[in-house]
Design an enzyme around this catalytic site. Structure first.
Site, PDB file in Angstrom:
ATOM      1  N   CYS A 385     -90.893  63.095 -27.344  1.00  0.00           N
ATOM      2  CA  CYS A 385     -90.897  62.424 -26.043  1.00  0.00           C
ATOM      3  C   CYS A 385     -89.616  62.725 -25.268  1.00  0.00           C
ATOM      4  CB  CYS A 385     -91.131  60.921 -26.242  1.00  0.00           C
ATOM      5  SG  CYS A 385     -91.765  60.147 -24.748  1.00  0.00           S
ATOM      6  N   HIS A 544     -95.768  60.873 -29.107  1.00  0.00           N
ATOM      7  CA  HIS A 544     -95.070  60.318 -30.274  1.00  0.00           C
ATOM      8  C   HIS A 544     -95.941  60.544 -31.507  1.00  0.00           C
ATOM      9  CE1 HIS A 544     -91.719  58.186 -28.361  1.00  0.00           C
ATOM     10  NE2 HIS A 544     -92.553  57.974 -27.357  1.00  0.00           N
ATOM     11  N   GLU A 546     -95.294  60.590 -34.439  1.00  0.00           N
ATOM     12  CA  GLU A 546     -94.915  59.739 -35.584  1.00  0.00           C
ATOM     13  C   GLU A 546     -95.853  58.533 -35.713  1.00  0.00           C
ATOM     14  OE1 GLU A 546     -93.159  60.246 -32.853  1.00  0.00           O
ATOM     15  OE2 GLU A 546     -92.090  58.477 -32.152  1.00  0.00           O
TER      16      GLU A 546
HETATM   17  N1  GLN Z   1     -87.382  57.731 -21.000  1.00  0.00           N
HETATM   18  C1  GLN Z   1     -88.377  58.745 -21.055  1.00  0.00           C
HETATM   19  C2  GLN Z   1     -89.586  58.408 -20.199  1.00  0.00           C
HETATM   20  O1  GLN Z   1     -89.813  57.256 -19.873  1.00  0.00           O
HETATM   21  C3  GLN Z   1     -88.810  58.991 -22.492  1.00  0.00           C
HETATM   22  C4  GLN Z   1     -89.457  57.820 -23.150  1.00  0.00           C
HETATM   23  C5  GLN Z   1     -89.648  57.966 -24.631  1.00  0.00           C
HETATM   24  O2  GLN Z   1     -88.969  58.769 -25.285  1.00  0.00           O
HETATM   25  N2  GLN Z   1     -90.520  57.188 -25.212  1.00  0.00           N
HETATM   26  O3  GLN Z   1     -90.334  59.243 -19.829  1.00  0.00           O
END
Ligand code: GLN
Length: 568
Positions: A385, A544, A546
């Site tokens: 992410c 994500h 994970e």
């Molecule tokens: N802050 C970034 C976004 O909102 C990444 C968010 C995250 O890693 N879950 O896009």
């Protein structure tokens, strides 16, 4: 078959592994051939876990259907190898909101709406809804039985047993037996008091799980037996373990599964086979070799406990991948701010580098530096992410020469906003619809066939043609446009920013391959995976992965990351 319920409550104190005990019981029942789900009750008034700070409550878990949930649901999925929807997390906030909304709609036909019976009724309704279609539902009630906020739930358990019949509801109490250091003797008194407290709610435990440093001896077992008035073999030891996946194995040493089945008037549908589970667990507790991976992260400020809890899913995903390879992974937790002060020398020992997700500006420069180090030194890198967004920012700045390239999250005035809000999101923000600007839950990505990402998803049988879960995602907007010839995968999301479509071609002219794309029904395609062509393993994703890693079904990119380290 009508659903049977196993209720897990906590005595004495919380934080002793009730979530893992619940997941373990669910796994045991599944191994006896039953269809099982697990439900978490959180007695707090928050509607869900979306707004809870990670350093206070651990990580926010995301479900396929876009729920932001307590991390215990993560344990359930990791043990059961299935997707659990957001409806399986019940909070007091949801219960009251539903009752009040129904009252406002006139749903109670002018009756007085009261704590008893309406609140327990709504609790039972939610439990039934979440367990529909399953033979067994294991329900964990958060906190301990002495908590005021647990009262409506204990009342609901009592009613459930009356409605469904005694053979349809079993109660398991997890308690703690301390060994005070000055007497060095295991004490049963707190457990006795917890049993008494539970009996004040007219609930009597069928099984007592005794968490302690060591297994219980005969003397303590019979003390609890007498006090709780249950057979001694229903008092089961739950000693400390090195690895949570040992817990169901320990429970089965005392035949917990058969005892619960008997209590629920059920017989085993099959002989449980734990061989693979045992081997994987050994891969974690007693690996042949081990490797060092650096996790460059941010939530380090409140000490060891919260640090690991903030990244529990990533931590587990690495372990799962290692278990399959019988390799231990030493995670070095590196505060990104340290790299900002001292440079990348703290990464020298690392055989692989992970940059996990995160929000806000703190530690960003350090993470970017860690990514540069991984890219230039051909060290396997996995970006999750935020990790993908920063990999692109690093590349834009240091390879493409776009000085000051950034995400508008960190520098709204950047000359090169390679990561940005999409036009539709900007509109929603103007209308102050902040909630709607977060991309949450599972989205389908189409993979490029000759990419490394595709290779690892295919090798681990995660292409959706091999799996059933795509049928479970009901909302088509998440699936977007699916060309059936293209391989599709599903991963969960929790973020606001995206790769800016204006820069995609620029990146692709260089060494970057966008190996997975989400094509929404309306609007621009979104970049879901990136990889570097000339690097052993430099892969990042906007998702994500994970959240879909299980002990028996590890996440493809973690498997790829680890295998690449091992093959070096
Ligand atoms: N802050 C970034 C976004 O909102 C990444 C968010 C995250 O890693 N879950 O896009």
């Amino acid at each position: 078959m009508e659903t049977k319920y196993i209720i897990v409550v906590g005595g004495v104190l919380s934080g002793i592994g009730k979530g893992i005990a619940t997941a373990s019981i669910a796994k045991i029942m599944k191994n006896y051939g039953y269809s099982v789900t697990a439900i978490k009750i959180d007695p707090y008034i928050n509607y869900d876990a979306g707004t809870l700070r990670p350093t206070e409550h651990g990580e926010v878990w995301v479900t396929d259907d876009g729920g932001e949930i307590d991390q215990d649901l993560g344990s359930y999925e990791r043990f059961l190898s299935c997707d659990i929807p957001k409806g399986n997390n019940i909070t007091t906030g949801q219960v009251y909101k539903q009752v009040i909304d129904r009252e406002r709609r006139g749903g109670y036909l002018g009756k007085t709406v009261q704590f008893i019976p309406h609140i327990p009724q709504e609790i039972i309704r939610r439990m039934e809804e979440a367990s529909r279609g399953f033979e067994i539902a294991v329900v964990e009630i958060g906190g301990t039985i002495g908590d005021y906020e647990n009262i409506p739930y204990l009342f609901a358990v009592k009613s459930l047993s009356r409605i469904k019949g005694k053979n349809s509801v079993a109660v398991v109490m997890l308690t703690y037996l301390p060994i005070p250091s000055h007497i060095n003797e295991m004490k049963t008194k707190p457990a006795q008091q917890a049993i008494r407290q539970l009996s004040e709610h007219a609930i009597f435990p069928d099984i007592i799980l005794c968490r302690a440093k060591a297994p219980l001896d005969r003397v303590r077992k019979s003390k609890i037996e007498t006090y709780a008035n249950i057979e001694a073999d229903h008092v089961i030891s739950a000693p400390d373990v090195d690895c949570v996946y040992e817990v169901p194995l320990n429970f089965e040493c005392e035949a917990l599964g058969e005892k619960l089945l008997k209590r629920l008037n059920l017989t085993p549908k099959k002989k449980p086979d734990w061989k693979r589970w045992e081997k994987l667990t050994r891969g974690i507790t007693n690996p042949g070799k081990s490797i060092k991976v650096a996790m460059v992260c941010k939530y380090l400020d409140t000490g060891e406990f919260s640090l690991k809890d903030s990244y529990i899913s990533v931590n587990q995903a690495i372990k799962h991948a290692g278990a399959g390879e019988q390799v231990g992974v030493d995670i070095e937790w590196i505060d990104a701010k340290m790299i900002e002060g001292e440079g990348s020398s703290c990464l020298r020992e690392a055989e692989g580098i992970i940059v996990p997700g995160g929000f806000g500006t703190s530690g960003i420069a350090g993470k970017i530096e860690a990514i540069r180090y991984a890219r230039e030194n051909e060290i396997p890198f996995l970006g999750l992410c935020l990790g993908m967004q920063l990999a692109l920012i690093e590349y834009a700045r240091n390879v493409m020469g776009l000085k000051g390239a950034d995400s508008t999250e960190f520098d709204p005035g950047t000359p090169y906003p390679v990561i940005d809000y999409l036009a539709e999101q900007k509109k929603l923000l103007k209308e102050e619809k902040y909630g709607a600007t977060m991309r949450l839950g599972a989205y389908a990505a189409q993979l490029k066939k000759n990419s490394k990402v595709f290779y690892w998803y295919e090798k681990t049988h995660r292409l959706e043609k091999d799996r059933v879960s795509i049928k479970n995602v009901k909302e088509d907007f998440r699936l977007g446009i699916l060309e059936q010839k293209e391989p599709v995968i599903l991963e969960r999301h929790r973020h606001r920013y995206e790769v800016n479509p204006d820069y995609i071609e620029n990146f692709e002219r260089e060494d970057i391959i966008f190996s997975g794309v989400y094509k929404p029904l309306k609007g621009e395609p979104l970049m879901e995976f990136m990889e570097l062509e000339n690097h052993p393993f430099f892969i990042a994703t906007q998702a994500h992965p994970e959240f879909k890693s299980r002990l028996e079904d590890p996440a493809p990119l973690f498997v790829g990351f680890l295998s690449t380290i091992l093959s070096k």
